[in-house]
Design a protein around this motif. Sequence first.
Motif, mmCIF file in Angstrom:
data_model
loop_
_atom_site.group_PDB
_atom_site.id
_atom_site.type_symbol
_atom_site.label_atom_id
_atom_site.label_comp_id
_atom_site.label_asym_id
_atom_site.label_seq_id
_atom_site.Cartn_x
_atom_site.Cartn_y
_atom_site.Cartn_z
ATOM 1 N N MET A 1 3.495 39.510 -33.911
ATOM 2 C CA MET A 1 3.443 38.057 -34.014
ATOM 3 C C MET A 1 4.163 37.414 -32.827
ATOM 4 S SD MET A 1 4.768 35.711 -37.117
ATOM 5 C CE MET A 1 5.329 34.081 -36.732
ATOM 6 N N ASN A 2 5.407 37.968 -32.523
ATOM 7 C CA ASN A 2 6.157 37.437 -31.393
ATOM 8 C C ASN A 2 5.421 37.649 -30.079
ATOM 9 O OD1 ASN A 2 8.248 36.275 -32.747
ATOM 10 N ND2 ASN A 2 9.623 38.033 -32.557
ATOM 11 N N GLU A 3 4.658 38.770 -29.990
ATOM 12 C CA GLU A 3 3.930 39.059 -28.742
ATOM 13 C C GLU A 3 2.883 37.979 -28.489
ATOM 14 O OE1 GLU A 3 4.600 41.408 -30.933
ATOM 15 O OE2 GLU A 3 5.844 42.838 -29.814
ATOM 16 N N ALA A 4 2.150 37.607 -29.572
ATOM 17 C CA ALA A 4 1.113 36.575 -29.423
ATOM 18 C C ALA A 4 1.746 35.238 -29.046
ATOM 19 C CB ALA A 4 0.333 36.435 -30.731
ATOM 20 N N LEU A 5 2.869 34.925 -29.706
ATOM 21 C CA LEU A 5 3.576 33.680 -29.400
ATOM 22 C C LEU A 5 4.072 33.694 -27.955
ATOM 23 C CD1 LEU A 5 4.879 30.998 -30.340
ATOM 24 C CD2 LEU A 5 6.875 32.338 -31.022
ATOM 25 N N ASP A 6 4.636 34.835 -27.541
ATOM 26 C CA ASP A 6 5.142 34.941 -26.164
ATOM 27 C C ASP A 6 4.018 34.735 -25.153
ATOM 28 O OD1 ASP A 6 7.788 35.270 -26.798
ATOM 29 O OD2 ASP A 6 7.706 37.460 -26.838
ATOM 30 N N ALA A 7 2.840 35.302 -25.447
ATOM 31 C CA ALA A 7 1.705 35.155 -24.515
ATOM 32 C C ALA A 7 1.281 33.691 -24.425
ATOM 33 C CB ALA A 7 0.543 36.028 -24.975
ATOM 34 N N THR A 8 1.230 33.018 -25.588
ATOM 35 C CA THR A 8 0.859 31.592 -25.596
ATOM 36 C C THR A 8 1.877 30.767 -24.804
ATOM 37 O OG1 THR A 8 -0.007 31.934 -27.814
ATOM 38 C CG2 THR A 8 0.307 29.651 -27.136
ATOM 39 N N LEU A 9 3.162 31.037 -25.070
ATOM 40 C CA LEU A 9 4.212 30.266 -24.399
ATOM 41 C C LEU A 9 4.185 30.504 -22.886
ATOM 42 C CD1 LEU A 9 7.181 30.756 -26.908
ATOM 43 C CD2 LEU A 9 5.991 28.626 -26.401
ATOM 44 N N ARG A 10 3.884 31.740 -22.492
ATOM 45 C CA ARG A 10 3.840 32.059 -21.063
ATOM 46 C C ARG A 10 2.715 31.258 -20.377
ATOM 47 N NH1 ARG A 10 3.459 37.650 -21.058
ATOM 48 N NH2 ARG A 10 5.727 37.834 -21.036
ATOM 49 N N ASP A 11 1.557 31.210 -21.034
ATOM 50 C CA ASP A 11 0.435 30.442 -20.474
ATOM 51 C C ASP A 11 0.802 28.958 -20.355
ATOM 52 O OD1 ASP A 11 -1.048 32.681 -20.292
ATOM 53 O OD2 ASP A 11 -2.218 32.343 -22.121
ATOM 54 N N LEU A 12 1.423 28.438 -21.422
ATOM 55 C CA LEU A 12 1.826 27.030 -21.401
ATOM 56 C C LEU A 12 2.833 26.764 -20.283
ATOM 57 C CD1 LEU A 12 2.240 26.307 -25.235
ATOM 58 C CD2 LEU A 12 0.488 25.382 -23.712
ATOM 59 N N MET A 13 3.776 27.689 -20.136
ATOM 60 C CA MET A 13 4.823 27.528 -19.124
ATOM 61 C C MET A 13 4.223 27.548 -17.721
ATOM 62 S SD MET A 13 8.064 27.006 -19.253
ATOM 63 C CE MET A 13 8.921 26.493 -17.770
ATOM 64 N N LEU A 14 3.239 28.409 -17.509
ATOM 65 C CA LEU A 14 2.591 28.471 -16.187
ATOM 66 C C LEU A 14 1.865 27.160 -15.886
ATOM 67 C CD1 LEU A 14 1.188 32.112 -16.106
ATOM 68 C CD2 LEU A 14 2.929 31.121 -14.625
ATOM 69 N N ARG A 15 1.165 26.619 -16.917
ATOM 70 C CA ARG A 15 0.464 25.344 -16.728
ATOM 71 C C ARG A 15 1.473 24.218 -16.478
ATOM 72 N NH1 ARG A 15 -2.658 24.875 -22.025
ATOM 73 N NH2 ARG A 15 -2.589 22.678 -21.461
ATOM 74 N N TYR A 16 2.587 24.278 -17.197
ATOM 75 C CA TYR A 16 3.640 23.265 -17.051
ATOM 76 C C TYR A 16 4.234 23.331 -15.630
ATOM 77 C CZ TYR A 16 8.288 21.202 -18.070
ATOM 78 O OH TYR A 16 9.444 20.475 -18.064
ATOM 79 N N GLN A 17 4.459 24.547 -15.130
ATOM 80 C CA GLN A 17 4.984 24.685 -13.763
ATOM 81 C C GLN A 17 3.998 24.119 -12.736
ATOM 82 O OE1 GLN A 17 5.926 28.935 -13.605
ATOM 83 N NE2 GLN A 17 8.109 28.474 -13.637
ATOM 84 N N GLN A 18 2.694 24.139 -13.110
ATOM 85 C CA GLN A 18 1.681 23.602 -12.183
ATOM 86 C C GLN A 18 1.516 22.084 -12.330
ATOM 87 O OE1 GLN A 18 -1.561 26.121 -13.267
ATOM 88 N NE2 GLN A 18 -0.564 27.920 -12.369
ATOM 89 N N GLY A 19 2.303 21.478 -13.240
ATOM 90 C CA GLY A 19 2.302 20.017 -13.349
ATOM 91 C C GLY A 19 1.440 19.466 -14.466
ATOM 92 N N ASP A 20 1.143 20.265 -15.485
ATOM 93 C CA ASP A 20 0.280 19.840 -16.594
ATOM 94 C C ASP A 20 1.137 19.219 -17.705
ATOM 95 O OD1 ASP A 20 -1.355 19.649 -18.800
ATOM 96 O OD2 ASP A 20 -2.355 21.564 -18.469
ATOM 97 N N ALA A 21 1.012 17.881 -17.902
ATOM 98 C CA ALA A 21 1.829 17.187 -18.907
ATOM 99 C C ALA A 21 1.453 17.617 -20.326
ATOM 100 C CB ALA A 21 1.655 15.680 -18.772
ATOM 101 N N GLN A 22 0.163 17.904 -20.546
ATOM 102 C CA GLN A 22 -0.288 18.344 -21.866
ATOM 103 C C GLN A 22 0.401 19.668 -22.248
ATOM 104 O OE1 GLN A 22 -2.285 16.748 -23.959
ATOM 105 N NE2 GLN A 22 -2.192 18.398 -25.466
ATOM 106 N N ALA A 23 0.574 20.533 -21.239
ATOM 107 C CA ALA A 23 1.236 21.823 -21.492
ATOM 108 C C ALA A 23 2.677 21.599 -21.936
ATOM 109 C CB ALA A 23 1.185 22.697 -20.243
ATOM 110 N N PHE A 24 3.331 20.582 -21.342
ATOM 111 C CA PHE A 24 4.700 20.281 -21.766
ATOM 112 C C PHE A 24 4.722 19.881 -23.239
ATOM 113 C CE2 PHE A 24 8.026 17.136 -22.643
ATOM 114 C CZ PHE A 24 9.139 17.928 -22.441
ATOM 115 N N ASP A 25 3.769 19.021 -23.642
ATOM 116 C CA ASP A 25 3.708 18.588 -25.046
ATOM 117 C C ASP A 25 3.540 19.787 -25.984
ATOM 118 O OD1 ASP A 25 3.952 16.046 -24.164
ATOM 119 O OD2 ASP A 25 1.830 15.515 -24.381
ATOM 120 N N GLU A 26 2.634 20.689 -25.601
ATOM 121 C CA GLU A 26 2.383 21.859 -26.460
ATOM 122 C C GLU A 26 3.597 22.790 -26.485
ATOM 123 O OE1 GLU A 26 -1.446 23.783 -25.714
ATOM 124 O OE2 GLU A 26 -2.223 21.865 -25.034
#
Lengths: 179, 226
Positions: A1-26
């Motif tokens: 369960m944590n692995e799936a969550l970690d993968a989701t969070l990693r994707d969100l973090m990468l989008r956030y680092q690229q300047g995606d405001a929606q990723a920050f919200d998620e």
Amino acid sequence: MNEALDATLRDLMLRYQQGDAQAFDELYACLAPRLRRYLMALCRATAVDDLLQDTFLQIHRSRRSYDPARPVRPWAFAIARYVHLMSLRTKRRKDRPSVPLDDAPELPVPPEVEGLARRDELSRALARLSSEALETVLLHHVWGFSFEEIGKMVGMSAGAVRVRSSRALATLRELLRQP
Amino acid sequence: MSEPVRPPEGLRAQVEHDLRPVKPLLPIGRRLALLVPAALLAWMAAPVLLGLRDDIGRVGPSLAWGASAVQLALALALILAALREAVPAQSVSRPAASFLLLSAAGLTIALALATNLVSPEREPRSETLASWRFCWTGEVLAGAPLLFVLLVLIARGLAVRPLLAGLLAAMGAGMAVDGGWRLYCNYSNPLHVVTSHAGAVAALAALGVAAGAVVARLQRAKTRPK
């Protein structure tokens, strides 16, 4: 369960680092409830909104320090811990604020001791642990961080964290046996 | 149905105001690899620019080059620890940090004593203020650029323990320079080595801690929104 969550969070973090405001919200939606409970456990207080906001501001300012090869949760929890410590230093408060046990926030209960007593008794026993012991127990037994991850978050060796966690659980069982 | 968790308006506005794309820091191992040439330069500065000590043959390859290489390896370990301290959830344990710092201090003093034992000054040169100052200033100046680069890297991350990060970085820079300086300096007298050479490392360490305190103050000021 944590692995799936970690993968989701990693994707969100990468989008956030690229300047995606929606990723920050998620990212906020995923992390805020967890960080809030962690801050509540650290502060022994229910009013942690300011600290939570400061944590996300610090996450924002330090977003470049996130290494995409590593999971997001230990990095975010370490920042929350840092913000809590800075707040303690700034306000020159003592390490353990004297919150009456009845006013202490309801703390998450580790599965290892869940069946030993009623939930409110367990929560009160947890609140009687030292800050360091409580933090270690919650990080490992409730939020599933490895001893090595916790060690890197708090600046201890994995072995020392394991010993602290095991002693804390023993103390908890002892507290629950007391009438 | 529960409401989705949303960031407060104030926080959202601050984030949106400064949402430029950022390049993540390189992994710590790669950053260390990029710093190896800088550490090597600091290590080689004195022997290359000023020459080797007159008694290098008497000191022997193990105690001269071997021990200096150990100092360089220790310097890189200290730099790695400093880089780790600058990234949340990558902190080094207290025993590991203490071991590295005590090893650095112990090795500097042990090498001073061992070198004096193997190659004592037959006619002790009078310790002049000029020779003391030359070694002290030389080591501090040779270590300062490497320390500056390390402090910039620490400030770009988020050091949970900035004073420790500054101290580890400074001891790393100091060890790299001292490893080379002892191959150049002709004075074996432990008094000179400990006060001037180790004194320079201590001065760099003090500089690192002071810079760490500045980083801590800046980080604290940034934590609360205006």
